[in-house]
Design a protein around this motif. Structure first.
Motif, PDB file in Angstrom:
ATOM      1  N   LEU A 180       0.872  -1.170   0.000  1.00  0.00           N
ATOM      2  CA  LEU A 180       0.000   0.000   0.000  1.00  0.00           C
ATOM      3  C   LEU A 180       0.907   1.218   0.000  1.00  0.00           C
ATOM      4  N   GLU A 181       0.837   2.027  -1.041  1.00  0.00           N
ATOM      5  CA  GLU A 181       1.613   3.263  -1.087  1.00  0.00           C
ATOM      6  C   GLU A 181       0.871   4.303  -0.259  1.00  0.00           C
ATOM      7  N   VAL A 182       1.442   4.661   0.877  1.00  0.00           N
ATOM      8  CA  VAL A 182       0.792   5.594   1.796  1.00  0.00           C
ATOM      9  C   VAL A 182       1.036   7.030   1.360  1.00  0.00           C
ATOM     10  N   SER A 183       2.261   7.323   0.977  1.00  0.00           N
ATOM     11  CA  SER A 183       2.635   8.666   0.524  1.00  0.00           C
ATOM     12  C   SER A 183       3.709   8.509  -0.546  1.00  0.00           C
ATOM     13  N   SER A 184       4.253   9.610  -1.001  1.00  0.00           N
ATOM     14  CA  SER A 184       5.324   9.533  -2.002  1.00  0.00           C
ATOM     15  C   SER A 184       6.630   9.035  -1.390  1.00  0.00           C
ATOM     16  N   GLN A 185       6.675   8.926  -0.035  1.00  0.00           N
ATOM     17  CA  GLN A 185       7.902   8.514   0.634  1.00  0.00           C
ATOM     18  C   GLN A 185       7.784   7.239   1.466  1.00  0.00           C
ATOM     19  N   VAL A 186       6.557   6.805   1.762  1.00  0.00           N
ATOM     20  CA  VAL A 186       6.363   5.662   2.661  1.00  0.00           C
ATOM     21  C   VAL A 186       5.340   4.696   2.085  1.00  0.00           C
ATOM     22  N   ALA A 187       5.665   3.395   2.197  1.00  0.00           N
ATOM     23  CA  ALA A 187       4.741   2.343   1.790  1.00  0.00           C
ATOM     24  C   ALA A 187       4.650   1.316   2.913  1.00  0.00           C
ATOM     25  N   LEU A 188       3.582   0.534   2.885  1.00  0.00           N
ATOM     26  CA  LEU A 188       3.368  -0.553   3.828  1.00  0.00           C
ATOM     27  C   LEU A 188       3.254  -1.841   3.032  1.00  0.00           C
ATOM     28  N   THR A 189       4.078  -2.825   3.399  1.00  0.00           N
ATOM     29  CA  THR A 189       4.014  -4.135   2.753  1.00  0.00           C
ATOM     30  C   THR A 189       3.824  -5.190   3.821  1.00  0.00           C
ATOM     31  N   ASN A 190       2.941  -6.141   3.552  1.00  0.00           N
ATOM     32  CA  ASN A 190       2.742  -7.230   4.510  1.00  0.00           C
ATOM     33  C   ASN A 190       2.851  -8.598   3.847  1.00  0.00           C
ATOM     34  N   SER A 191       3.629  -8.683   2.773  1.00  0.00           N
ATOM     35  CA  SER A 191       3.867  -9.968   2.125  1.00  0.00           C
ATOM     36  C   SER A 191       5.308 -10.422   2.391  1.00  0.00           C
ATOM     37  N   ARG A 192       5.508 -11.716   2.373  1.00  0.00           N
ATOM     38  CA  ARG A 192       6.804 -12.318   2.686  1.00  0.00           C
ATOM     39  C   ARG A 192       7.920 -11.878   1.737  1.00  0.00           C
TER      40      ARG A 192
END
Length: 192
Positions: free
Chosen positions: A102-114
């Motif tokens: 999930l791209e939260v902003s132009s600088q931070v993303a969240l990943t929850n896959s292995r």
């Protein structure tokens, strides 16, 4: 009355002194998603006793020869929140091409896959990252009510606080984004 257009994605929630919940007292939560269905975030200043290299070993990911572990492997894994506490979540700097991001902003993303942890073990993952076990979530209108009840302060997030500052400095740094000295906060809202 709740503001249904309020979107606090890419903001910090900073627990007020009145937050008596031992799970969230003294915390800074990075909100990854916020909409009419609720909110999802990660506590960024509550370390577990697990280091990243230990976590990778537990899920059978052994660092490849040549992968630099001095900086990455010695990072502490955070307690992201009480929801899905056995599941890993990775906040990281963009870019990244992982299967569940999930791209939260132009600088931070969240990943929850292995696959992101596999990339880290190969020395090809993002250098700026924060791994959590568990996450924090709120149902529709719940977070807005907690903010109204003086439970949280909110401020646009600074990725440097997540990725670059020592854990023990994150709360004060987040407060300073608001121009507030944490020692000057009262536990209750005043009314005239």
């Amino acid at each position: 009355m709740a503001d249904h257009n309020l979107n606090l994605s890419d903001h910090f929630l900073i627990a007020m002194p009145s937050m008596l919940d031992p799970m969230f007292g003294g915390t800074v939560v990075y909100l990854c998603e916020h909409n009419t269905d609720g909110a999802l975030g990660m506590i960024v200043n509550k370390p577990t006793d697990i280091m990243l290299d230990e976590l990778l070993e537990r899920i059978d990911l052994i660092p490849e020869a040549g992968a630099d572990w001095t900086a990455i492997g010695s990072k502490q894994v955070m307690f992201g929140g009480p929801v899905q506490a056995e599941r890993g979540f990775v906040l990281h700097a963009i870019p990244g091409d992982f299967s569940s991001t999930l791209e939260v902003s132009s600088q931070v993303a969240l990943t929850n896959s292995r696959d992101i942890l596999e990339a880290v073990a190969k020395g090809k993952g993002p250098e700026r990252l924060l791994v959590t076990l568990g996450c924090s979530s709120w149902g529709a209108g719940q977070l807005e009510q907690e903010i109204t009840n003086n439970g949280w302060l909110t401020v646009r997030a600074d990725p440097a606080i997540i990725f670059d500052l020592p854990i023990e400095q994150r709360f004060v740094a987040a407060m300073r984004l608001l121009g507030i000295d944490p020692m000057m906060l009262a536990g209750e809202a005043g009314h005239a």
